[in-house]
Design an enzyme around this catalytic site. Structure first.
Site, PDB file in Angstrom:
ATOM      1  N   ASP A 188       0.284  -7.566   1.478  1.00 36.71           N
ATOM      2  CA  ASP A 188       0.651  -6.162   1.633  1.00 36.71           C
ATOM      3  C   ASP A 188       2.163  -5.976   1.698  1.00 36.71           C
ATOM      4  O   ASP A 188       2.684  -5.255   2.545  1.00 36.71           O
ATOM      5  CB  ASP A 188      -0.010  -5.538   2.856  1.00 36.71           C
ATOM      6  CG  ASP A 188      -0.059  -4.010   2.757  1.00 36.71           C
ATOM      7  OD1 ASP A 188       0.422  -3.466   1.743  1.00 36.71           O
ATOM      8  OD2 ASP A 188      -0.567  -3.366   3.689  1.00 36.71           O
ATOM      9  N   SER A 203       4.571   2.872   7.770  1.00 37.20           N
ATOM     10  CA  SER A 203       4.355   1.703   6.930  1.00 37.20           C
ATOM     11  C   SER A 203       5.606   1.329   6.161  1.00 37.20           C
ATOM     12  O   SER A 203       6.225   2.178   5.513  1.00 37.20           O
ATOM     13  CB  SER A 203       3.239   1.980   5.916  1.00 37.20           C
ATOM     14  OG  SER A 203       1.985   1.657   6.434  1.00 37.20           O
ATOM     15  N   HIS A 248       0.814  -1.217   0.000  1.00 38.14           N
ATOM     16  CA  HIS A 248       0.000   0.000   0.000  1.00 38.14           C
ATOM     17  C   HIS A 248       0.851   1.271   0.000  1.00 38.14           C
ATOM     18  O   HIS A 248       0.356   2.351  -0.300  1.00 38.14           O
ATOM     19  CB  HIS A 248      -1.004  -0.001   1.164  1.00 38.14           C
ATOM     20  CG  HIS A 248      -0.435   0.312   2.523  1.00 38.14           C
ATOM     21  ND1 HIS A 248      -0.298  -0.635   3.506  1.00 38.14           N
ATOM     22  CD2 HIS A 248       0.009   1.465   3.065  1.00 38.14           C
ATOM     23  CE1 HIS A 248       0.202  -0.085   4.596  1.00 38.14           C
ATOM     24  NE2 HIS A 248       0.400   1.200   4.351  1.00 38.14           N
TER      25      HIS A 248
END
Length: 356
Positions: A125, A208, A94
């Site tokens: 992911d 992230s 993402h």
């Protein structure tokens, strides 16, 4: 659901570019850059002086930060970890979004470096990009082996939360074996990920794809999701974050580096196309099989289009997400009992799970 399931809502940790200029209010939420410790003293159970622990934290930060980068993607800012000396960087799917090219800045500073997408694997992911050149001072991170993280283990989160590059926070491993599902809202992949590491180390948008490390300077996971509290307007629930374990990161990244794609997911599947069904009160009641792949796991066990799955193993199944969470804790080749309705009749079948 058993205690290993996590039903909190989660959010991705990509920082939108529009939020890149954080100010004083954001600084108040960052913990002091203190991570690591003299691992030998901790392992031996010996008491550790405050100065020793502080020195240990500083050693880990010095060891690991040269392996952490900030990724400027078309959809926002995220973090990454240098995977090898060839310039491969592992991050979240993402974070890269739909982008193919990126600007990467080392946590230790320097000019931005161009990078290109090698491959993304949204189902877990994860993604790998490759730097156009490898600058001096950047080094590959050391990833922990497949041994699981332990609850109570001290960990540090490193990355670029809220655009603040080279940030470090500290906490502990709060739980292991969590299964969480990521929303598709705001660019999330919708992935359901098993065996996540839960941590109290503060992680925020921009973290992230960064590094969750132990006191031996080893990466044990990639911070990916933070829990949100619907009763507080979906604001972040402090001290509840989730990281993809290093064992899964290595499994996926090794395949992408070698083959340019994931060839062996290690993830269980029924081999069906399905949808959530609801009752007269619009409450979810199960997962209807829209189509069963020929020679797929479900078809081989006798399931067919029109059947409504209500349970997999010990887990009740009322939605597509619940089905994904039930399968996330299984492996290809496992045999599970699947309960389903066919024309309102309750039936069960033993299914040998296939692979995504």
């Amino acid at each position: 659901m058993d205690g290993s399931r996590n039903h909190s809502r989660v959010r991705r940790l990509l920082l939108p570019l529009t939020a890149g200029a954080c100010a004083v209010a954001l600084l108040g939420g960052c913990s002091d850059p203190a991570p690591s410790s003299a691992a030998s003293a901790v392992d031996a159970g010996a008491p550790m002086a405050e100065s020793d622990l502080e020195d240990g934290y500083q050693r880990v930060i010095k060891d690991v930060l040269p392996s952490v980068v900030q990724i400027d993607a078309s959809e926002g800012l995220g973090s990454g970890i240098v995977y090898d000396d060839q310039g491969h960087v592992v991050t979240n799917a993402h974070v890269v979004g739909t982008g193919k090219t990126f600007k990467v800045t080392a946590a230790t500073g320097g000019d931005p470096i161009g990078a290109k997408l090698v491959a993304a694997y949204p189902e877990q992911d994860l993604a790998v990009i490759k730097l156009d050149s490898v600058p001096d001072g950047l080094k590959a991170a050391k990833f922990a082996d497949s041994a699981p993280a332990e609850v109570g283990q001290i960990v540090l989160a490193m990355g670029s939360p809220l655009g603040l590059s080279s940030s470090v926070t500290q906490g502990i491993v709060s739980a292991v074996g969590r299964t969480v599902s990521e929303s598709r809202a705001g660019g999330g992949t919708g992935a359901t990920i098993g065996n996540m590491v839960q941590t109290s180390a503060a992680i925020n948008p921009g973290n992230s794809g960064g590094a969750l490390v132990n006191l031996s300077s080893e990466v044990i996971g990639i911070p990916t999701l933070a829990a949100t509290d619907p009763q507080m307007g979906d604001s972040a629930a402090p001290g509840i974050g989730f990281a993809i374990p290093s064992s899964m990161v290595k499994t996926v990244a090794d395949q992408i580096v070698k083959d340019g794609k994931v060839t062996d997911s290690g993830r269980a599947a029924l081999g069906i196309t399905a949808r959530t069904v609801v009752d007269d009160r619009f409450e979810p009641t199960g997962v209807a099989v829209v189509a069963a792949q020929k020679d797929g796991a479900a078809a081989k066990a006798g399931l067919k289009a029109g059947d409504v799955i209500t349970r997999v193993g010990d887990e009740d199944v009322t939605t597509i997400t619940a089905l994904a969470e039930a399968l996330a804790s299984e492996a290809p080749g496992d045999k599970v009992r699947v309960a389903y309705l066919r024309d309102a009749d309750k039936q069960t079948a033993e299914v040998t799970l296939g692979e995504i």
